[in-house]
Design a protein around this motif. Structure first.
Motif, PDB file in Angstrom:
ATOM      1  N   ASP A  49      -2.332   5.413  -7.149  1.00 48.75           N
ATOM      2  CA  ASP A  49      -1.682   6.338  -8.411  1.00 48.75           C
ATOM      3  C   ASP A  49      -1.946   5.826  -9.719  1.00 48.75           C
ATOM      4  OD1 ASP A  49       0.777   4.468  -9.670  1.00 48.75           O
ATOM      5  OD2 ASP A  49      -0.006   3.678  -7.680  1.00 48.75           O
ATOM      6  N   GLU A  50      -1.897   6.643 -10.785  1.00 45.25           N
ATOM      7  CA  GLU A  50      -2.487   6.497 -12.127  1.00 45.25           C
ATOM      8  C   GLU A  50      -1.767   5.140 -12.386  1.00 45.25           C
ATOM      9  OE1 GLU A  50      -0.801   9.042 -10.697  1.00 45.25           O
ATOM     10  OE2 GLU A  50      -1.175  10.936 -11.746  1.00 45.25           O
ATOM     11  N   VAL A  51      -0.842   4.770 -12.450  1.00 43.73           N
ATOM     12  CA  VAL A  51      -0.387   3.296 -13.000  1.00 43.73           C
ATOM     13  C   VAL A  51      -1.247   2.181 -12.438  1.00 43.73           C
ATOM     14  CG1 VAL A  51       1.654   1.750 -13.428  1.00 43.73           C
ATOM     15  CG2 VAL A  51       1.906   4.362 -13.397  1.00 43.73           C
ATOM     16  N   THR A  52      -1.514   2.224 -11.069  1.00 44.78           N
ATOM     17  CA  THR A  52      -1.880   1.126 -10.211  1.00 44.78           C
ATOM     18  C   THR A  52      -3.546   1.324 -10.853  1.00 44.78           C
ATOM     19  OG1 THR A  52      -0.583   1.560  -8.367  1.00 44.78           O
ATOM     20  CG2 THR A  52      -2.654   0.374  -8.161  1.00 44.78           C
ATOM     21  N   MET A  58      -3.790  -6.982 -11.365  1.00 44.87           N
ATOM     22  CA  MET A  58      -2.764  -5.966 -10.504  1.00 44.87           C
ATOM     23  C   MET A  58      -4.134  -4.800 -10.510  1.00 44.87           C
ATOM     24  SD  MET A  58       0.560  -5.602 -12.757  1.00 44.87           S
ATOM     25  CE  MET A  58       0.496  -6.700 -13.926  1.00 44.87           C
ATOM     26  N   PRO A  96      -4.989  -2.200  -3.776  1.00 43.65           N
ATOM     27  CA  PRO A  96      -5.175  -3.380  -2.565  1.00 43.65           C
ATOM     28  C   PRO A  96      -6.352  -3.343  -1.788  1.00 43.65           C
ATOM     29  CG  PRO A  96      -3.118  -1.688  -2.568  1.00 43.65           C
ATOM     30  CD  PRO A  96      -4.068  -1.163  -3.565  1.00 43.65           C
ATOM     31  N   VAL A  97      -6.796  -4.246  -1.250  1.00 40.36           N
ATOM     32  CA  VAL A  97      -7.981  -4.639  -0.405  1.00 40.36           C
ATOM     33  C   VAL A  97      -7.725  -3.545   0.851  1.00 40.36           C
ATOM     34  CG1 VAL A  97      -9.392  -6.013   0.827  1.00 40.36           C
ATOM     35  CG2 VAL A  97      -8.769  -6.846  -1.371  1.00 40.36           C
ATOM     36  N   GLY A  98      -8.704  -2.930   1.174  1.00 43.17           N
ATOM     37  CA  GLY A  98      -8.586  -1.885   2.517  1.00 43.17           C
ATOM     38  C   GLY A  98      -7.912  -0.831   2.439  1.00 43.17           C
ATOM     39  N   SER A  99      -7.491  -0.377   0.924  1.00 41.92           N
ATOM     40  CA  SER A  99      -7.046   1.028   0.928  1.00 41.92           C
ATOM     41  C   SER A  99      -8.144   1.729   0.283  1.00 41.92           C
ATOM     42  CB  SER A  99      -6.019   0.806  -0.077  1.00 41.92           C
ATOM     43  OG  SER A  99      -6.333   0.300  -1.547  1.00 41.92           O
ATOM     44  N   LYS A 149       0.917  -1.399   0.004  1.00 48.11           N
ATOM     45  CA  LYS A 149       0.112   0.060   0.017  1.00 48.11           C
ATOM     46  C   LYS A 149       0.891   1.121  -0.080  1.00 48.11           C
ATOM     47  CE  LYS A 149      -3.856  -2.190   2.391  1.00 48.11           C
ATOM     48  NZ  LYS A 149      -4.737  -2.171   3.583  1.00 48.11           N
ATOM     49  N   LEU A 178       2.932  11.322 -10.989  1.00 46.46           N
ATOM     50  CA  LEU A 178       3.069  10.803 -12.420  1.00 46.46           C
ATOM     51  C   LEU A 178       3.018  11.616 -13.329  1.00 46.46           C
ATOM     52  CD1 LEU A 178       3.700   7.826 -13.543  1.00 46.46           C
ATOM     53  CD2 LEU A 178       1.336   7.827 -14.265  1.00 46.46           C
ATOM     54  N   ASN A 180       6.120 -10.755  -9.641  1.00 49.53           N
ATOM     55  CA  ASN A 180       5.930  -9.474  -8.880  1.00 49.53           C
ATOM     56  C   ASN A 180       5.302  -8.488  -9.969  1.00 49.53           C
ATOM     57  OD1 ASN A 180       6.668 -10.021  -6.382  1.00 49.53           O
ATOM     58  ND2 ASN A 180       8.604  -9.701  -6.714  1.00 49.53           N
ATOM     59  N   PRO A 181       4.351  -7.492  -9.472  1.00 48.56           N
ATOM     60  CA  PRO A 181       3.618  -6.328 -10.675  1.00 48.56           C
ATOM     61  C   PRO A 181       4.649  -5.302 -10.600  1.00 48.56           C
ATOM     62  CG  PRO A 181       2.693  -6.328  -8.076  1.00 48.56           C
ATOM     63  CD  PRO A 181       3.737  -7.326  -8.209  1.00 48.56           C
ATOM     64  N   ASN A 182       5.836  -5.540 -10.904  1.00 46.96           N
ATOM     65  CA  ASN A 182       6.709  -4.719 -11.347  1.00 46.96           C
ATOM     66  C   ASN A 182       7.336  -4.686 -12.920  1.00 46.96           C
ATOM     67  OD1 ASN A 182       8.789  -6.563 -10.918  1.00 46.96           O
ATOM     68  ND2 ASN A 182       9.115  -5.906  -8.655  1.00 46.96           N
ATOM     69  N   VAL A 183       8.204  -3.615 -13.195  1.00 50.59           N
ATOM     70  CA  VAL A 183       8.857  -3.737 -14.563  1.00 50.59           C
ATOM     71  C   VAL A 183       9.414  -5.275 -14.827  1.00 50.59           C
ATOM     72  CG1 VAL A 183      10.706  -2.966 -15.916  1.00 50.59           C
ATOM     73  CG2 VAL A 183       9.150  -1.381 -14.840  1.00 50.59           C
ATOM     74  N   GLU A 205       8.701   2.863 -10.635  1.00 49.16           N
ATOM     75  CA  GLU A 205       9.251   1.926 -11.446  1.00 49.16           C
ATOM     76  C   GLU A 205      10.526   2.422 -12.550  1.00 49.16           C
ATOM     77  OE1 GLU A 205       8.601  -1.780 -11.272  1.00 49.16           O
ATOM     78  OE2 GLU A 205       7.905  -1.104  -9.493  1.00 49.16           O
ATOM     79  N   GLN A 248       6.575  -2.756 -21.366  1.00 52.46           N
ATOM     80  CA  GLN A 248       7.119  -4.349 -20.993  1.00 52.46           C
ATOM     81  C   GLN A 248       6.731  -5.343 -21.641  1.00 52.46           C
ATOM     82  OE1 GLN A 248       9.365  -3.671 -19.042  1.00 52.46           O
ATOM     83  NE2 GLN A 248       8.796  -1.473 -18.477  1.00 52.46           N
ATOM     84  N   PHE A 261       5.258   1.890 -18.356  1.00 51.18           N
ATOM     85  CA  PHE A 261       5.242   0.543 -18.087  1.00 51.18           C
ATOM     86  C   PHE A 261       4.752  -0.541 -19.093  1.00 51.18           C
ATOM     87  CE2 PHE A 261       3.437  -2.823 -15.455  1.00 51.18           C
ATOM     88  CZ  PHE A 261       4.112  -3.087 -14.249  1.00 51.18           C
ATOM     89  N   MET A 291       4.759   4.576  -9.371  1.00 49.34           N
ATOM     90  CA  MET A 291       5.751   5.495  -9.791  1.00 49.34           C
ATOM     91  C   MET A 291       7.061   5.624  -9.668  1.00 49.34           C
ATOM     92  SD  MET A 291       3.193   8.973  -8.721  1.00 49.34           S
ATOM     93  CE  MET A 291       2.444   8.389  -7.166  1.00 49.34           C
ATOM     94  N   LYS A 317      -4.107   0.094 -14.303  1.00 44.05           N
ATOM     95  CA  LYS A 317      -4.033  -1.696 -14.197  1.00 44.05           C
ATOM     96  C   LYS A 317      -5.407  -2.075 -13.731  1.00 44.05           C
ATOM     97  CE  LYS A 317      -0.409  -2.585 -16.047  1.00 44.05           C
ATOM     98  NZ  LYS A 317      -0.258  -3.483 -17.315  1.00 44.05           N
TER      99      LYS A 317
END
Lengths: 247, 199
Positions: B185-188, B173, B176-179, A44, A77, B145-148, A52, A85, A82, A50, B191
């Motif tokens: 953020d924009e990327v999340t 992706m 997250p649960v509870g948030s 969280k 951002l 993992n949810p990264n590059v 990455e 990839q 992204f 941001m 996704k």
């Protein structure tokens, strides 16, 4: 402890402890630097995606006197790469761009032209999903902006003009040489690749990407610059090896 | 001259080499061990040696195991047609905690990371491809993992596996649960929107 605001491109990140990250950044207003982002590894985390690699962000940094490592306060951002990839070769090219920037751009030295170059080449990669032309353009300009670009019109050994001559290059010369100054290890560069380099030097990136040069000549010129990049960096670039394996 | 007696100083130096342990923590642990009963210290040293002697990689899935094949690969009640691909053995633990996945695992021991010189050759892909040749596997779930690096690995795997006629899926992706959405953020968020599902 002043708060600084700057635009930046994330070059790479390192894990720091259980939850933090060290972020290597190329900033527009301060130059290349490293900063710590606390809690960036948590699910969280307020940074989310941001931090990455190769994300274009605006960030606010705390700077302490006599400390190299800055602390990231917050980020916003501006543009995410992204989606690149999706293609492994494009990702390799993007990471090569980051590695070369880390190697050639000195810390804390503002270089607005290099910042614009990095951003423009990343955008060209994202839009075209082609790697040869953006990488050739990047190699040429990064060497030039970092002050390592050798003389391309004259033989670097005897100073003779190269136009209309047979042209060679090699790891040992770090420049172009004429047929009289070539060594046994020198490789010949074709006339197409040489004239292509001439054309590229005079074109902005958009025009260069719109042109349709011969693919083998582009690859040949790219190899030439990559040889110089490694010679100037005085070490192998790890991403280049993987890129060569994929080509 | 060291402030501590030789053996204590050596123990502190060894403990400091562990991840997340600094000088202060190493001193605290070393003094705790010094005060503890001899049997406790023996149990600790025995446990460390046992890990080194008995733990190895499963030949099928590369997970850490005492027996080969590991408990997941040798369990006949698990669904043999689904394999979940993860980066590290810790990720297996994370998925097992959900108690919802009953298939098999495959541990890559890394993700594609060109900047660290990690390419496809450095990942443990060979035995995954051999497992797929048997024809019993119907789906591969890529849980990198949810990264590059994780995303690039997922795409690379899908290109490698799809031609074999095996379904390749990617874990979701997003938020997250509870948030709360306002902090995403924009990327999340992007996704999360891309990975939306019908309800």
């Amino acid at each position: 402890m002043p708060l600084r605001e700057t635009e930046a491109i994330v070059l790479r990140t390192y894990r720091l402890g259980e939850a933090d990250k060290i972020v290597s950044l190329f900033t527009r207003q301060v130059g290349r630097l490293r900063a710590a982002a606390s809690g960036a590894q948590r699910p969280k985390s307020r940074y989310g995606g941001m931090l990455e690699p190769l994300t274009y962000i605006r960030l606010w940094l705390f700077e302490r006197e006599n400390r190299d490592l800055l602390r990231i306060n917050s980020t916003e951002l501006l543009e995410s790469f992204f989606a690149m990839q999706g293609d492994y070769r494009v990702q390799l090219a993007a990471q090569y761009i980051a590695e070369a920037a880390e190697r050639f751009l000195p810390e804390r030295e503002v270089n607005e032209r290099a910042f614009r170059l990095l951003l423009a080449v990343l955008r060209a990669l994202k839009a075209s999903r082609e790697i040869d032309r953006p990488l050739l353009y990047y190699n040429y300009w990064l060497l030039r902006l970092a002050g390592f670009l050798p003389q391309l019109e004259q033989c670097c050994a005897c100073g003779r003009a190269l136009a209309g001559e047979e042209i060679f290059y090699g790891d040992e010369t770090q420049g172009l040489v004429c047929s009289r100054c070539r060594t046994s290890r020198s490789r010949k560069i074709s006339g197409e690749a040489f004239s292509l380099m001439e054309k590229m030097r005079r074109s902005p990136l958009d025009a260069w990407m719109a042109s349709e040069p011969l693919a083998p000549a582009v690859r040949e010129a790219r190899r030439l610059f990559e040889t110089w990049m490694e010679a100037c960096a005085e070490r192998k670039l790890v991403t280049l090896e993987l890129l060569a394996a994929e080509s | 001259m060291s402030v501590f007696a030789g053996p204590l100083s050596r123990l502190i130096d060894e403990l400091k080499r562990l991840p997340g342990i600094g000088q202060k923590s190493a001193q605290r642990i070393a003094f705790h061990i010094e005060r503890a009963a001899r049997e406790d210290a023996e149990r600790l040293s025995q446990a460390i040696l046992e890990v080194k002697d008995k733990i190895r990689l499963c030949n099928l899935c590369n997970n850490l195991t005492e027996q080969d094949p590991c408990e997941y690969c040798s369990d006949p009640t698990r669904d043999q047609s689904v394999i979940c691909v993860v980066e590290t053995p810790y990720n297996v633990v994370g998925i097992e905690r959900t108690r919802e996945f009953h298939g098999l695992y495959h541990v890559l021991h890394g993700a594609l990371s060109p900047l660290q010189g990690i390419g496809p050759e450095q990942l443990r892909l060979k035995n995954l491809m051999e497992r797929l040749k048997s024809g019993s596997v119907k789906e591969i779930i890529v849980a990198t993992n949810p990264n590059v690096e994780g995303e690039a690995t997922a795409i690379y795997l899908s290109k490698l596996i799809k031609p074999l006629g095996v379904k390749v899926s990617r874990i979701a992706m997003g938020i997250p649960v509870g948030s709360e959405l306002e902090f995403a953020d924009e990327v999340t968020m992007l996704k999360a929107m891309e990975g939306r599902r019908e309800i």
